[in-house]
Design a protein around this motif. Structure first.
Motif, PDB file in Angstrom:
ATOM      1  N   GLY A 248     -17.005 -58.791 -41.653  1.00  0.00           N
ATOM      2  CA  GLY A 248     -15.700 -58.370 -41.785  1.00  0.00           C
ATOM      3  C   GLY A 248     -15.639 -57.088 -42.471  1.00  0.00           C
ATOM      4  O   GLY A 248     -16.496 -56.231 -42.180  1.00  0.00           O
ATOM      5  N   VAL A 249     -14.475 -56.909 -43.233  1.00  0.00           N
ATOM      6  CA  VAL A 249     -14.431 -55.527 -43.910  1.00  0.00           C
ATOM      7  C   VAL A 249     -14.553 -55.567 -45.528  1.00  0.00           C
ATOM      8  O   VAL A 249     -14.269 -56.606 -46.064  1.00  0.00           O
ATOM      9  CB  VAL A 249     -12.781 -54.997 -43.646  1.00  0.00           C
ATOM     10  N   THR A 250     -15.444 -54.608 -46.032  1.00  0.00           N
ATOM     11  CA  THR A 250     -16.173 -54.879 -47.350  1.00  0.00           C
ATOM     12  C   THR A 250     -16.064 -53.527 -47.910  1.00  0.00           C
ATOM     13  O   THR A 250     -16.085 -52.465 -47.335  1.00  0.00           O
ATOM     14  CB  THR A 250     -17.290 -55.528 -47.274  1.00  0.00           C
ATOM     15  N   ASP A 251     -15.741 -53.957 -49.280  1.00  0.00           N
ATOM     16  CA  ASP A 251     -16.019 -52.515 -50.139  1.00  0.00           C
ATOM     17  C   ASP A 251     -17.387 -52.451 -50.859  1.00  0.00           C
ATOM     18  O   ASP A 251     -17.887 -51.873 -51.883  1.00  0.00           O
ATOM     19  CB  ASP A 251     -15.036 -52.160 -51.102  1.00  0.00           C
ATOM     20  N   SER A 252     -18.249 -53.358 -50.254  1.00  0.00           N
ATOM     21  CA  SER A 252     -19.710 -53.618 -50.928  1.00  0.00           C
ATOM     22  C   SER A 252     -20.469 -52.415 -51.033  1.00  0.00           C
ATOM     23  O   SER A 252     -21.494 -52.011 -51.884  1.00  0.00           O
ATOM     24  CB  SER A 252     -20.375 -54.363 -50.328  1.00  0.00           C
TER      25      SER A 252
ATOM     26  N   ARG B  73     -16.151 -50.490 -45.139  1.00  0.00           N
ATOM     27  CA  ARG B  73     -17.170 -50.430 -43.943  1.00  0.00           C
ATOM     28  C   ARG B  73     -17.137 -51.943 -43.629  1.00  0.00           C
ATOM     29  O   ARG B  73     -16.675 -52.952 -44.319  1.00  0.00           O
ATOM     30  CB  ARG B  73     -18.191 -49.834 -44.597  1.00  0.00           C
ATOM     31  N   PRO B  74     -17.288 -51.816 -42.260  1.00  0.00           N
ATOM     32  CA  PRO B  74     -17.683 -53.290 -41.775  1.00  0.00           C
ATOM     33  C   PRO B  74     -18.944 -53.860 -42.066  1.00  0.00           C
ATOM     34  O   PRO B  74     -19.942 -52.947 -42.137  1.00  0.00           O
ATOM     35  CB  PRO B  74     -17.842 -52.833 -40.067  1.00  0.00           C
ATOM     36  N   VAL B  75     -18.974 -54.980 -42.399  1.00  0.00           N
ATOM     37  CA  VAL B  75     -20.357 -55.685 -42.505  1.00  0.00           C
ATOM     38  C   VAL B  75     -20.247 -56.716 -41.363  1.00  0.00           C
ATOM     39  O   VAL B  75     -19.430 -57.419 -40.991  1.00  0.00           O
ATOM     40  CB  VAL B  75     -20.320 -56.434 -43.833  1.00  0.00           C
ATOM     41  N   THR B  76     -21.426 -56.720 -40.765  1.00  0.00           N
ATOM     42  CA  THR B  76     -21.710 -57.514 -39.269  1.00  0.00           C
ATOM     43  C   THR B  76     -22.828 -58.447 -39.372  1.00  0.00           C
ATOM     44  O   THR B  76     -23.143 -59.095 -38.310  1.00  0.00           O
ATOM     45  CB  THR B  76     -21.906 -56.475 -38.368  1.00  0.00           C
ATOM     46  N   ASN B  77     -23.275 -58.598 -40.735  1.00  0.00           N
ATOM     47  CA  ASN B  77     -24.444 -59.687 -40.551  1.00  0.00           C
ATOM     48  C   ASN B  77     -24.120 -60.986 -41.393  1.00  0.00           C
ATOM     49  O   ASN B  77     -24.855 -61.617 -42.128  1.00  0.00           O
ATOM     50  CB  ASN B  77     -25.798 -59.097 -41.177  1.00  0.00           C
TER      51      ASN B  77
ATOM     52  N   PRO C 158      -5.245 -51.210 -42.361  1.00  0.00           N
ATOM     53  CA  PRO C 158      -5.556 -50.146 -41.343  1.00  0.00           C
ATOM     54  C   PRO C 158      -7.240 -50.298 -41.016  1.00  0.00           C
ATOM     55  O   PRO C 158      -7.523 -49.746 -40.000  1.00  0.00           O
ATOM     56  CB  PRO C 158      -5.166 -48.812 -41.921  1.00  0.00           C
ATOM     57  N   ALA C 159      -7.940 -50.611 -41.952  1.00  0.00           N
ATOM     58  CA  ALA C 159      -9.504 -50.538 -41.453  1.00  0.00           C
ATOM     59  C   ALA C 159      -9.686 -51.680 -40.700  1.00  0.00           C
ATOM     60  O   ALA C 159     -10.478 -51.411 -39.948  1.00  0.00           O
ATOM     61  CB  ALA C 159     -10.148 -50.761 -43.274  1.00  0.00           C
TER      62      ALA C 159
END
Length: 243
Positions: A142-146, A152-156, A177-178
């Motif tokens: 998903g989409v994260t501010d981590s 940014r995307p997180v894909t794991n 928009p992200a």
């Protein structure tokens, strides 16, 4: 009494500010209802994404007391607070995962084998639920501010659900928009998103409905379409006690 099928409630909500303390909102109540628990429901609270902060666990304990729920806390910092993590998780009706850094959550869970434990719990009928990071984690990503203020995307993610996830879709201006950009670029696939106060109810890997504790809030799906992103609003059902 476990749910009769693997169940996930992935949300952007669940809490309310009461007169004196944090309180559970209808989304947490709905997660407990989905478990079909008899007697006093048992909820396992996991605050990994926020670093297992003691003040947060105390607030959750008070919210659970007010709601008539037994709440137990699973901590992983600075070491697991129980000997048998798998047995501890599986001995609950609901796992509720709090928000924070989903990237850190996923890393720490994998170090401790909690990714496999959560899959076992899901397959056994323990309802998996949570807010924000505790929503994204069950999906592919998903989409994260981590990683910083620029999303940014997180894909794991754990990938129990074969979709991506967007949270706080209406309350943080950069989120929508992200999601659209990452889906259009192929960094994310079919992405289910929630406004604040909304939850996605999955039975197995199928989305069976969206529910809300906030009037006017909605769920959305964003799909790739020839290098673009197409968004559709999903039907959303108000929960009892919604405001």
């Amino acid at each position: 009494m476990p749910a009769d099928a693997p169940t996930i409630l992935a949300t952007s909500g669940g809490y309310r500010h009461g007169d004196r303390t944090l309180e559970f909102g209808p989304l947490v109540t709905h997660a407990v209802d989905l478990a079909g628990a008899t007697g006093t429901p048992r909820v396992c609270y996991v605050g990994t994404a926020g670093g297992d902060q003691a003040y947060r666990a105390a607030a959750m304990h008070e919210a659970a007391r007010l709601a008539g729920v037994r709440l137990d806390v699973l901590q992983l910092f600075s070491m697991p607070n129980v000997e048998d993590v798998a047995g501890y998780v599986l001995d609950h009706d609901v796992v509720w995962v709090d928000g924070g850094s989903v990237a850190n959550l996923l890393a720490v869970w994998r170090v401790h084998g909690l990714d496999d434990v959560m899959r076992r719990a899901w397959e056994s009928g323990v309802v998996l639920a949570g807010v924000s990071a505790g929503s994204i984690c069950w999906h592919r990503g998903g989409v994260t501010d981590s990683f910083g203020p620029d999303l940014r995307p997180v894909t794991n993610g754990l990938g129990l659900l074969p979709y991506d996830n967007g949270v706080h879709y209406d309350s943080e201006a950069s989120r929508r928009p992200a999601v659209h950009r990452f889906v259009a670029e192929g960094l994310l696939g079919e992405t289910y998103c929630t406004d604040d106060g909304v939850g996605l109810h999955y039975r197995g890997t199928e989305l069976v409905g969206a529910v809300s504790e906030t009037r006017g809030a909605a769920a959305w799906v964003v799909r790739p379409d020839g290098g673009h992103a197409v968004e559709d609003r999903l039907d959303t059902t108000l929960l009892p006690g919604a405001r």
